[in-house]
Design a protein around this motif. Structure first.
Motif, PDB file in Angstrom:
ATOM      1  N   HIS A   1       0.849  -1.192   0.000  1.00 28.39           N
ATOM      2  CA  HIS A   1       0.000   0.000   0.000  1.00 28.39           C
ATOM      3  C   HIS A   1       0.883   1.240   0.000  1.00 28.39           C
ATOM      4  O   HIS A   1       2.083   1.168   0.265  1.00 28.39           O
ATOM      5  CB  HIS A   1      -0.973   0.018   1.183  1.00 28.39           C
ATOM      6  N   ARG A   2       0.287   2.374  -0.323  1.00 28.98           N
ATOM      7  CA  ARG A   2       1.041   3.625  -0.418  1.00 28.98           C
ATOM      8  C   ARG A   2       1.819   3.877   0.869  1.00 28.98           C
ATOM      9  O   ARG A   2       1.310   3.683   1.971  1.00 28.98           O
ATOM     10  CB  ARG A   2       0.068   4.787  -0.658  1.00 28.98           C
ATOM     11  N   HIS A   3       3.057   4.266   0.723  1.00 27.22           N
ATOM     12  CA  HIS A   3       3.960   4.563   1.840  1.00 27.22           C
ATOM     13  C   HIS A   3       4.310   3.328   2.665  1.00 27.22           C
ATOM     14  O   HIS A   3       4.726   3.455   3.813  1.00 27.22           O
ATOM     15  CB  HIS A   3       3.411   5.675   2.740  1.00 27.22           C
ATOM     16  N   ASP A   4       4.145   2.139   2.102  1.00 23.89           N
ATOM     17  CA  ASP A   4       4.560   0.891   2.755  1.00 23.89           C
ATOM     18  C   ASP A   4       6.008   0.643   2.343  1.00 23.89           C
ATOM     19  O   ASP A   4       6.292  -0.050   1.372  1.00 23.89           O
ATOM     20  CB  ASP A   4       3.649  -0.256   2.288  1.00 23.89           C
ATOM     21  N   PHE A   5       6.937   1.226   3.093  1.00 24.88           N
ATOM     22  CA  PHE A   5       8.368   1.155   2.806  1.00 24.88           C
ATOM     23  C   PHE A   5       8.904  -0.143   3.401  1.00 24.88           C
ATOM     24  O   PHE A   5       8.821  -0.352   4.604  1.00 24.88           O
ATOM     25  CB  PHE A   5       9.065   2.368   3.423  1.00 24.88           C
ATOM     26  N   VAL A   6       9.457  -1.012   2.551  1.00 27.00           N
ATOM     27  CA  VAL A   6       9.935  -2.320   2.995  1.00 27.00           C
ATOM     28  C   VAL A   6      11.385  -2.503   2.553  1.00 27.00           C
ATOM     29  O   VAL A   6      11.714  -2.273   1.390  1.00 27.00           O
ATOM     30  CB  VAL A   6       9.074  -3.463   2.400  1.00 27.00           C
ATOM     31  N   SER A   7      12.249  -2.926   3.488  1.00 22.85           N
ATOM     32  CA  SER A   7      13.655  -3.202   3.179  1.00 22.85           C
ATOM     33  C   SER A   7      13.936  -4.691   3.281  1.00 22.85           C
ATOM     34  O   SER A   7      13.277  -5.401   4.047  1.00 22.85           O
ATOM     35  CB  SER A   7      14.581  -2.484   4.165  1.00 22.85           C
ATOM     36  N   CYS A   8      14.936  -5.153   2.550  1.00 20.98           N
ATOM     37  CA  CYS A   8      15.350  -6.554   2.660  1.00 20.98           C
ATOM     38  C   CYS A   8      16.131  -6.731   3.967  1.00 20.98           C
ATOM     39  O   CYS A   8      16.513  -5.751   4.614  1.00 20.98           O
ATOM     40  CB  CYS A   8      16.187  -6.961   1.454  1.00 20.98           C
ATOM     41  N   SER A   9      16.404  -7.970   4.337  1.00 22.58           N
ATOM     42  CA  SER A   9      17.051  -8.229   5.620  1.00 22.58           C
ATOM     43  C   SER A   9      18.503  -7.757   5.677  1.00 22.58           C
ATOM     44  O   SER A   9      19.011  -7.449   6.748  1.00 22.58           O
ATOM     45  CB  SER A   9      16.967  -9.716   5.971  1.00 22.58           C
ATOM     46  N   CYS A  10      19.183  -7.670   4.536  1.00 23.13           N
ATOM     47  CA  CYS A  10      20.569  -7.197   4.557  1.00 23.13           C
ATOM     48  C   CYS A  10      20.664  -5.682   4.392  1.00 23.13           C
ATOM     49  O   CYS A  10      21.740  -5.104   4.527  1.00 23.13           O
ATOM     50  CB  CYS A  10      21.399  -7.911   3.483  1.00 23.13           C
ATOM     51  N   GLY A  11      19.527  -5.017   4.101  1.00 15.43           N
ATOM     52  CA  GLY A  11      19.493  -3.567   3.988  1.00 15.43           C
ATOM     53  C   GLY A  11      20.046  -3.017   2.686  1.00 15.43           C
ATOM     54  O   GLY A  11      20.249  -1.814   2.559  1.00 15.43           O
ATOM     55  N   CYS A  12      20.262  -3.869   1.719  1.00 14.30           N
ATOM     56  CA  CYS A  12      20.839  -3.438   0.443  1.00 14.30           C
ATOM     57  C   CYS A  12      19.819  -2.769  -0.475  1.00 14.30           C
ATOM     58  O   CYS A  12      20.188  -1.913  -1.278  1.00 14.30           O
ATOM     59  CB  CYS A  12      21.465  -4.640  -0.255  1.00 14.30           C
TER      60      CYS A  12
END
Length: 84
Positions: A23-34
Motif C-alpha cells: 500500500h502507499r507509503h509501505d516502505f519495505v527493506s530486505c534483511s541485509c538492507g541493500c
C-alpha cells in the motif's frame, strides 16, 4: 484500458529476500538492507546501494485485465477508509 500496477516487488540479489510494498507509503527493506521498495500499487520507488543491475531483480507486475486489477487493488482500498 491501459495497464496498471498489480504487484510492486523486487528480489534482493544479495540476501535473496523477496520484498513487496502493498500500500502507499509501505516502505519495505530486505534483511541485509541493500535494497528497498515503496509505493504499493500507487507508485514505484526503489532504493539500492550500488546499482539496479547489481542489487535487485524486478518482480513487479502490470495488467490491463479489469477483473484482475479490481481483485488486486480492492483489499488495500479498505485500509484507507480508516484514515479518511
Amino acid at each position: 484500458m491501459r495497464e496498471q500496477l498489480i504487484r510492486n516487488a523486487i528480489q534482493c540479489k544479495h540476501c535473496g529476500d523477496v520484498i513487496e510494498s502493498k500500500h502507499r507509503h509501505d516502505f519495505v527493506s530486505c534483511s541485509c538492507g541493500c535494497c528497498c521498495v515503496d509505493g504499493g500499487l500507487d507508485y514505484i520507488r526503489r532504493g539500492f546501494l550500488h546499482s539496479k543491475d547489481e542489487d535487485y531483480i524486478e518482480l513487479s507486475e502490470y495488467s490491463d485485465d479489469e477483473q484482475l486489477i479490481a481483485e488486486r487493488r480492492a483489499p488495500w482500498k479498505d485500509l484507507y477508509q480508516f484514515y479518511l
